[in-house]
Design a protein around this motif. Structure first.
Motif, PDB file in Angstrom:
ATOM      1  N   SER A 166      -7.248  -5.620  -3.769  1.00  0.00           N
ATOM      2  CA  SER A 166      -8.085  -4.590  -4.384  1.00  0.00           C
ATOM      3  C   SER A 166      -7.949  -3.219  -3.729  1.00  0.00           C
ATOM      4  CB  SER A 166      -9.551  -5.026  -4.383  1.00  0.00           C
ATOM      5  OG  SER A 166      -9.731  -6.163  -5.193  1.00  0.00           O
ATOM      6  N   PRO A 167      -7.842  -3.116  -2.402  1.00  0.00           N
ATOM      7  CA  PRO A 167      -7.673  -1.778  -1.804  1.00  0.00           C
ATOM      8  C   PRO A 167      -6.420  -1.066  -2.310  1.00  0.00           C
ATOM      9  CG  PRO A 167      -8.347  -3.343  -0.129  1.00  0.00           C
ATOM     10  CD  PRO A 167      -8.026  -4.155  -1.353  1.00  0.00           C
ATOM     11  N   LEU A 168      -5.318  -1.808  -2.473  1.00  0.00           N
ATOM     12  CA  LEU A 168      -4.097  -1.182  -2.981  1.00  0.00           C
ATOM     13  C   LEU A 168      -4.277  -0.777  -4.439  1.00  0.00           C
ATOM     14  CD1 LEU A 168      -1.198  -0.300  -2.573  1.00  0.00           C
ATOM     15  CD2 LEU A 168      -0.457  -2.627  -3.099  1.00  0.00           C
ATOM     16  N   ALA A 169      -4.928  -1.617  -5.233  1.00  0.00           N
ATOM     17  CA  ALA A 169      -5.191  -1.266  -6.627  1.00  0.00           C
ATOM     18  C   ALA A 169      -6.017   0.008  -6.714  1.00  0.00           C
ATOM     19  CB  ALA A 169      -5.906  -2.417  -7.331  1.00  0.00           C
ATOM     20  N   ALA A 170      -7.041   0.120  -5.872  1.00  0.00           N
ATOM     21  CA  ALA A 170      -7.877   1.318  -5.873  1.00  0.00           C
ATOM     22  C   ALA A 170      -7.081   2.546  -5.440  1.00  0.00           C
ATOM     23  CB  ALA A 170      -9.070   1.111  -4.948  1.00  0.00           C
ATOM     24  N   ALA A 171      -6.184   2.378  -4.470  1.00  0.00           N
ATOM     25  CA  ALA A 171      -5.351   3.498  -4.024  1.00  0.00           C
ATOM     26  C   ALA A 171      -4.431   3.965  -5.144  1.00  0.00           C
ATOM     27  CB  ALA A 171      -4.538   3.086  -2.798  1.00  0.00           C
ATOM     28  N   CYS A 172      -3.894   3.022  -5.921  1.00  0.00           N
ATOM     29  CA  CYS A 172      -3.053   3.373  -7.057  1.00  0.00           C
ATOM     30  C   CYS A 172      -3.848   4.165  -8.093  1.00  0.00           C
ATOM     31  CB  CYS A 172      -2.467   2.119  -7.698  1.00  0.00           C
ATOM     32  SG  CYS A 172      -1.205   1.274  -6.724  1.00  0.00           S
ATOM     33  N   ASP A 173      -5.047   3.688  -8.407  1.00  0.00           N
ATOM     34  CA  ASP A 173      -5.878   4.368  -9.403  1.00  0.00           C
ATOM     35  C   ASP A 173      -6.240   5.774  -8.947  1.00  0.00           C
ATOM     36  OD1 ASP A 173      -5.855   2.167 -11.072  1.00  0.00           O
ATOM     37  OD2 ASP A 173      -7.733   1.343 -10.306  1.00  0.00           O
ATOM     38  N   ALA A 193      -1.287  -1.436 -10.653  1.00  0.00           N
ATOM     39  CA  ALA A 193      -2.664  -1.653 -10.174  1.00  0.00           C
ATOM     40  C   ALA A 193      -3.264  -2.980 -10.648  1.00  0.00           C
ATOM     41  CB  ALA A 193      -3.555  -0.475 -10.571  1.00  0.00           C
ATOM     42  N   PRO A 194      -3.140  -3.365 -11.932  1.00  0.00           N
ATOM     43  CA  PRO A 194      -3.690  -4.667 -12.342  1.00  0.00           C
ATOM     44  C   PRO A 194      -3.026  -5.848 -11.651  1.00  0.00           C
ATOM     45  CG  PRO A 194      -3.296  -3.272 -14.255  1.00  0.00           C
ATOM     46  CD  PRO A 194      -2.646  -2.602 -13.090  1.00  0.00           C
ATOM     47  N   LEU A 195      -1.736  -5.709 -11.318  1.00  0.00           N
ATOM     48  CA  LEU A 195      -1.061  -6.793 -10.609  1.00  0.00           C
ATOM     49  C   LEU A 195      -1.550  -6.892  -9.169  1.00  0.00           C
ATOM     50  CD1 LEU A 195       2.590  -6.430 -11.946  1.00  0.00           C
ATOM     51  CD2 LEU A 195       0.795  -7.990 -12.715  1.00  0.00           C
ATOM     52  N   ALA A 196      -1.894  -5.756  -8.571  1.00  0.00           N
ATOM     53  CA  ALA A 196      -2.477  -5.786  -7.231  1.00  0.00           C
ATOM     54  C   ALA A 196      -3.833  -6.496  -7.257  1.00  0.00           C
ATOM     55  CB  ALA A 196      -2.619  -4.368  -6.689  1.00  0.00           C
ATOM     56  N   GLU A 216       3.766   1.136  -1.814  1.00  0.00           N
ATOM     57  CA  GLU A 216       3.262   1.689  -0.551  1.00  0.00           C
ATOM     58  C   GLU A 216       4.146   2.835  -0.066  1.00  0.00           C
ATOM     59  OE1 GLU A 216       0.920  -2.190   1.277  1.00  0.00           O
ATOM     60  OE2 GLU A 216       3.058  -1.914   1.720  1.00  0.00           O
ATOM     61  N   TRP A 217       5.473   2.695  -0.206  1.00  0.00           N
ATOM     62  CA  TRP A 217       6.364   3.809   0.148  1.00  0.00           C
ATOM     63  C   TRP A 217       6.031   5.019  -0.713  1.00  0.00           C
ATOM     64  CZ3 TRP A 217       9.713   6.830  -2.669  1.00  0.00           C
ATOM     65  CH2 TRP A 217      10.568   7.678  -1.935  1.00  0.00           C
ATOM     66  N   THR A 218       5.852   4.805  -2.012  1.00  0.00           N
ATOM     67  CA  THR A 218       5.557   5.908  -2.925  1.00  0.00           C
ATOM     68  C   THR A 218       4.246   6.589  -2.549  1.00  0.00           C
ATOM     69  OG1 THR A 218       6.755   4.769  -4.708  1.00  0.00           O
ATOM     70  CG2 THR A 218       5.202   6.505  -5.344  1.00  0.00           C
ATOM     71  N   LEU A 219       3.208   5.812  -2.321  1.00  0.00           N
ATOM     72  CA  LEU A 219       1.907   6.379  -1.951  1.00  0.00           C
ATOM     73  C   LEU A 219       2.010   7.175  -0.652  1.00  0.00           C
ATOM     74  CD1 LEU A 219      -0.418   3.362  -2.799  1.00  0.00           C
ATOM     75  CD2 LEU A 219      -0.374   5.565  -3.991  1.00  0.00           C
ATOM     76  N   ASP A 220       2.762   6.669   0.299  1.00  0.00           N
ATOM     77  CA  ASP A 220       2.907   7.362   1.584  1.00  0.00           C
ATOM     78  C   ASP A 220       3.638   8.691   1.444  1.00  0.00           C
ATOM     79  OD1 ASP A 220       1.583   5.360   2.931  1.00  0.00           O
ATOM     80  OD2 ASP A 220       3.401   4.373   3.669  1.00  0.00           O
TER      81      ASP A 220
END
Length: 388
Positions: A195-202, A186-189, A122-126
């Motif tokens: 699922s929302p975090l996995a989709a954000a990673c993808d 993403a698969p671990l999420a 989440e820090w990385t995505l932000d």
């Protein structure tokens, strides 16, 4: 006192746990002894940032750069207790957690560390910009670092003509670490019903791939760029790009060209991979990060090319790196431990061989770990799976 079983960086100046160094050593050892990765992940999770502090760069979810003890921290002359001035340890932490789970499928590790890996992601995505790149700015406060990648000395990052990189910088290898973290987490999420975090990673990974291919390719060099700064692309050929390949970035056609470029005569030496191309005007073989040879650096590139199927390049890097380490260990034994942090590499057709760099820590953990990194690359190109 060092935490039990967590690699310190190196003696004598860096006898402390370092986020980046400890994570790299854990990666080098992962197929041989996953317990090192598990201990490192648990330790760094316990030290993960929870507050925002401009003096130490602590932020919620961020993984530390280093944690020092001693006289200077005691009298307030060091911010490194711990210090969070690294751009790459946080995505590396999430990536190592994901790859350790793939190696061990340890339920206890998953439940205890997943929340911390999620916070790191989440820090990385932000922190990603609108084009999916992870930048950093120099930490100009007293006792801070100018550069927050692994090449963190003041003049480590230059354009080919010697112009320093400046302002906000997005390094090639950092984008590789981000890509590896996002795609493997993403698969671990999904497993954690997130699922929302996995989709954000993808989504972020797809954006990053497009940006990396569009903006960082150097057709005249047959290589990706060192990075981007306030002036635009930094068109230097350096070892950083080998880390980006290990992270999973690069199209197959272009990775084949990078493999050829990084094993050409101005990059591959008697000691391993140069940190900076000798063909650039700003090359200096005695510099700390701009022409010297670091065994861990060579091992990551070898691991990356082996993982991607470019076995000839991986073999060239592994053979040169292992030979150089073997020579230095034999030369030092029994008075010293060998495994120097960095070396001076000469052209491969010279008989001079390898010279230990005068500023090198000995031993350095990620140099010792490089032996196992090279063995990983051998396993990948030969198809041999070792037993524990």
């Amino acid at each position: 006192m060092l935490p039990c079983g967590v690699p310190a960086a190196g003696a004598p100046r860096f006898l402390a746990p370092f986020g980046r160094d400890s994570l790299v050593v854990s990666y080098q050892l992962l197929p041989f002894d996953s317990a090192v990765a598990e201990r490192t992940l648990r330790f760094l999770a316990a030290e993960q940032g929870t507050e925002t502090d401009d003096a130490t760069l602590e932020a919620p979810g961020r993984i530390m750069h280093e944690k020092r003890h001693g006289d200077l921290p005691a009298i307030g002359e060091s911010v490194r207790t711990p210090y969070y001035g690294t751009i790459d340890a946080t995505p590396l932490f999430a990536a190592l957690f994901s790859d350790t789970m793939a190696e061990t499928d340890d339920e206890s590790l998953f439940h205890s560390v997943y929340p911390h890996a999620k916070a790191a992601v989440e820090w990385t995505l932000d922190e990603l910009d609108e084009e999916g790149l992870l930048f950093y700015e120099p930490h100009d406060r007293p006792l801070g670092l100018s550069h927050l990648g692994w090449k963190d000395s003041a003049r480590a990052l230059l354009h080919p003509d010697g112009t320093p990189a400046q302002g906000a910088i997005a390094l090639a290898e950092v984008q590789g670490y981000v890509f590896r973290a996002l795609t493997r987490f993403a698969p671990l999420a999904e497993r954690a019903d997130d699922s929302p975090l996995a989709a954000a990673c993808d989504d972020a990974a797809k954006t990053l791939v497009e940006t990396f291919e569009e903006h960082l390719w150097l057709p005249e060099e047959g290589c990706y760029a060192l990075g981007i700064d306030d002036r635009g692309v930094i068109p230097s050929v350096a070892s950083n790009q080998g880390h980006a390949i290990w992270g999973g970035l690069g199209s197959d056609e272009r990775v084949a060209q990078v493999a050829e470029r990084l094993t050409s005569d101005d990059m591959l030496t008697s000691a391993g991979l140069r940190t900076f191309a000798a063909s650039h005007d700003s090359f200096d073989p005695l510099s700390y990060h701009r022409g010297s040879v670091w065994p861990h650096d060579t091992s990551i590139a070898a691991m990356g090319f082996a993982e991607r199927g470019y076995h000839e390049a991986a073999e060239s890097l592994a053979v040169s790196g292992l030979t150089a380490l073997s020579d230095t260990v034999r030369a030092d034994f029994p008075d010293r431990f060998g495994f120097p942090e960095l070396m001076v590499g000469f052209d491969r057709d010279l008989s001079v061989g390898t010279v230990r760099h005068p500023d090198a820590c000995i031993p350095a953990a990620w140099s010792a770990g490089s032996v196992f990194g090279f063995l990983q690359s051998v396993r990948n190109w030969t198809g041999v799976r070792q037993t524990r």
